[in-house]
Design a protein around this motif. Structure first.
Motif, PDB file in Angstrom:
ATOM      1  N   LEU A  22      47.797 185.692  89.546  1.00 56.41           N
ATOM      2  CA  LEU A  22      47.980 185.789  90.990  1.00 56.41           C
ATOM      3  C   LEU A  22      47.793 187.215  91.484  1.00 56.41           C
ATOM      4  CD1 LEU A  22      49.103 184.790  93.778  1.00 56.41           C
ATOM      5  CD2 LEU A  22      51.373 185.214  92.836  1.00 56.41           C
ATOM      6  N   ASN A  23      48.440 188.158  90.839  1.00 56.14           N
ATOM      7  CA  ASN A  23      48.462 189.541  91.332  1.00 56.14           C
ATOM      8  C   ASN A  23      47.328 190.440  90.863  1.00 56.14           C
ATOM      9  OD1 ASN A  23      50.859 189.410  92.980  1.00 56.14           O
ATOM     10  ND2 ASN A  23      51.966 189.090  91.074  1.00 56.14           N
ATOM     11  N   PRO A  24      46.794 190.276  89.668  1.00 54.78           N
ATOM     12  CA  PRO A  24      45.682 191.148  89.261  1.00 54.78           C
ATOM     13  C   PRO A  24      44.402 190.809  90.032  1.00 54.78           C
ATOM     14  CG  PRO A  24      46.776 190.206  87.342  1.00 54.78           C
ATOM     15  CD  PRO A  24      47.267 189.465  88.550  1.00 54.78           C
ATOM     16  N   THR A  25      44.140 191.557  91.063  1.00 57.46           N
ATOM     17  CA  THR A  25      42.962 191.314  91.901  1.00 57.46           C
ATOM     18  C   THR A  25      41.809 192.213  91.460  1.00 57.46           C
ATOM     19  OG1 THR A  25      43.511 193.011  93.517  1.00 57.46           O
ATOM     20  CG2 THR A  25      44.521 190.839  93.834  1.00 57.46           C
ATOM     21  N   PRO A  26      40.597 191.943  91.946  1.00 52.45           N
ATOM     22  CA  PRO A  26      39.458 192.792  91.591  1.00 52.45           C
ATOM     23  C   PRO A  26      39.636 194.267  91.964  1.00 52.45           C
ATOM     24  CG  PRO A  26      38.659 190.701  92.357  1.00 52.45           C
ATOM     25  CD  PRO A  26      40.154 190.711  92.614  1.00 52.45           C
ATOM     26  N   ALA A  27      40.571 194.578  92.828  1.00 55.96           N
ATOM     27  CA  ALA A  27      40.845 195.985  93.145  1.00 55.96           C
ATOM     28  C   ALA A  27      41.485 196.708  91.958  1.00 55.96           C
ATOM     29  CB  ALA A  27      41.758 196.085  94.364  1.00 55.96           C
ATOM     30  N   TYR A  28      42.054 195.940  91.025  1.00 53.48           N
ATOM     31  CA  TYR A  28      42.739 196.509  89.860  1.00 53.48           C
ATOM     32  C   TYR A  28      42.290 195.791  88.593  1.00 53.48           C
ATOM     33  CZ  TYR A  28      45.618 198.467  93.521  1.00 53.48           C
ATOM     34  OH  TYR A  28      46.035 199.120  94.653  1.00 53.48           O
ATOM     35  N   PRO A  29      41.048 196.012  88.164  1.00 52.76           N
ATOM     36  CA  PRO A  29      40.528 195.281  87.006  1.00 52.76           C
ATOM     37  C   PRO A  29      41.312 195.523  85.720  1.00 52.76           C
ATOM     38  CG  PRO A  29      39.013 197.015  87.662  1.00 52.76           C
ATOM     39  CD  PRO A  29      40.070 196.945  88.714  1.00 52.76           C
ATOM     40  N   GLU A  30      41.966 196.658  85.616  1.00 49.35           N
ATOM     41  CA  GLU A  30      42.739 196.941  84.406  1.00 49.35           C
ATOM     42  C   GLU A  30      43.923 195.990  84.246  1.00 49.35           C
ATOM     43  OE1 GLU A  30      44.366 199.608  87.686  1.00 49.35           O
ATOM     44  OE2 GLU A  30      42.390 198.935  87.035  1.00 49.35           O
ATOM     45  N   CYS A  31      44.356 195.374  85.327  1.00 51.86           N
ATOM     46  CA  CYS A  31      45.526 194.493  85.282  1.00 51.86           C
ATOM     47  C   CYS A  31      45.208 193.051  84.880  1.00 51.86           C
ATOM     48  CB  CYS A  31      46.239 194.502  86.633  1.00 51.86           C
ATOM     49  SG  CYS A  31      46.916 196.110  87.074  1.00 51.86           S
ATOM     50  N   VAL A  32      43.971 192.636  84.986  1.00 47.15           N
ATOM     51  CA  VAL A  32      43.646 191.247  84.661  1.00 47.15           C
ATOM     52  C   VAL A  32      43.381 191.044  83.169  1.00 47.15           C
ATOM     53  CG1 VAL A  32      41.123 191.260  84.980  1.00 47.15           C
ATOM     54  CG2 VAL A  32      42.460 189.224  85.567  1.00 47.15           C
ATOM     55  N   VAL A  33      43.179 192.125  82.451  1.00 42.18           N
ATOM     56  CA  VAL A  33      42.853 192.000  81.029  1.00 42.18           C
ATOM     57  C   VAL A  33      44.029 191.458  80.223  1.00 42.18           C
ATOM     58  CG1 VAL A  33      42.173 193.298  78.976  1.00 42.18           C
ATOM     59  CG2 VAL A  33      41.060 193.748  81.151  1.00 42.18           C
ATOM     60  N   THR A  34      45.240 191.871  80.532  1.00 38.02           N
ATOM     61  CA  THR A  34      46.401 191.420  79.751  1.00 38.02           C
ATOM     62  C   THR A  34      46.538 189.907  79.718  1.00 38.02           C
ATOM     63  OG1 THR A  34      47.576 193.500  80.064  1.00 38.02           O
ATOM     64  CG2 THR A  34      48.916 191.571  79.500  1.00 38.02           C
ATOM     65  N   PRO A  35      46.508 189.197  80.865  1.00 34.48           N
ATOM     66  CA  PRO A  35      46.619 187.742  80.744  1.00 34.48           C
ATOM     67  C   PRO A  35      45.449 187.103  80.004  1.00 34.48           C
ATOM     68  CG  PRO A  35      46.310 188.411  83.047  1.00 34.48           C
ATOM     69  CD  PRO A  35      46.548 189.644  82.253  1.00 34.48           C
ATOM     70  N   LEU A  36      44.271 187.693  80.089  1.00 37.33           N
ATOM     71  CA  LEU A  36      43.126 187.151  79.361  1.00 37.33           C
ATOM     72  C   LEU A  36      43.300 187.344  77.853  1.00 37.33           C
ATOM     73  CD1 LEU A  36      40.240 188.295  81.733  1.00 37.33           C
ATOM     74  CD2 LEU A  36      41.432 186.083  81.686  1.00 37.33           C
ATOM     75  N   VAL A  37      43.798 188.507  77.466  1.00 34.99           N
ATOM     76  CA  VAL A  37      44.061 188.764  76.043  1.00 34.99           C
ATOM     77  C   VAL A  37      45.188 187.863  75.539  1.00 34.99           C
ATOM     78  CG1 VAL A  37      44.898 190.502  74.406  1.00 34.99           C
ATOM     79  CG2 VAL A  37      43.113 191.095  76.062  1.00 34.99           C
ATOM     80  N   HIS A  38      46.199 187.634  76.381  1.00 36.29           N
ATOM     81  CA  HIS A  38      47.276 186.721  75.979  1.00 36.29           C
ATOM     82  C   HIS A  38      46.744 185.303  75.782  1.00 36.29           C
ATOM     83  CE1 HIS A  38      50.791 189.431  77.485  1.00 36.29           C
ATOM     84  NE2 HIS A  38      50.155 189.919  76.441  1.00 36.29           N
ATOM     85  N   ALA A  39      45.820 184.890  76.617  1.00 40.27           N
ATOM     86  CA  ALA A  39      45.206 183.574  76.455  1.00 40.27           C
ATOM     87  C   ALA A  39      44.456 183.501  75.124  1.00 40.27           C
ATOM     88  CB  ALA A  39      44.256 183.283  77.619  1.00 40.27           C
ATOM     89  N   LEU A  40      43.722 184.546  74.799  1.00 40.23           N
ATOM     90  CA  LEU A  40      43.000 184.580  73.526  1.00 40.23           C
ATOM     91  C   LEU A  40      43.959 184.577  72.339  1.00 40.23           C
ATOM     92  CD1 LEU A  40      40.210 187.132  74.470  1.00 40.23           C
ATOM     93  CD2 LEU A  40      39.901 184.679  73.988  1.00 40.23           C
TER      94      LEU A  40
END
Length: 124
Positions: A10-28
């Motif tokens: 919800l909160n990691p938007t394209p303005a902060y690409p560094e924040c979206v990596v954590t949930p993606l890594v957790h999914a992996l």
């Protein structure tokens, strides 16, 4: 132990690409543990699913791996990606398209996962 994980981004938007990596890594990581995983995108984070947005975003200054590369890894691991319909209506322009792999699932779908004892949920 639950072997199913639903992630809400919800909160990691394209303005902060560094924040979206954590949930993606957790999914992996969950997939590496043989868990069933799905990712729901809501609010402005649904823009990650718009064609070209993730390819133009880099989570580190060294630009060694784009957000699109992380999404590709998640998809290759068999993790479905879902866009919230309300978020899509609010944050995706009429002339924009979502990546072809993006499915649709609204708030009720994620809440159902939260209420189901067979699933665990993470919210970012």
């Amino acid at each position: 132990m639950s072997e199913r994980l639903a992630i809400l981004i919800l909160n990691p938007t394209p303005a902060y690409p560094e924040c979206v990596v954590t949930p993606l890594v957790h999914a992996l990581a969950a997939r590496a543990l043989d868990a069933e995983v799905e990712i729901h995108f809501a609010g402005p984070a649904v823009r990650w699913l718009v064609e070209g947005v993730a390819a133009a975003a880099w989570p580190t200054a060294t630009r060694e791996k784009s957000v699109a590369a992380f999404l590709d890894e998640v998809l290759a691991a068999g993790v479905p990606l879902f866009a919230c319909g309300m978020a899509r209506a609010a944050w995706v322009a009429a002339d924009e398209t979502l990546m072809t792999q993006a499915g649709a699932a609204g708030a009720t779908a994620f809440v159902a996962r939260t209420l189901d004892p067979a699933w665990r949920t993470l919210v970012y």
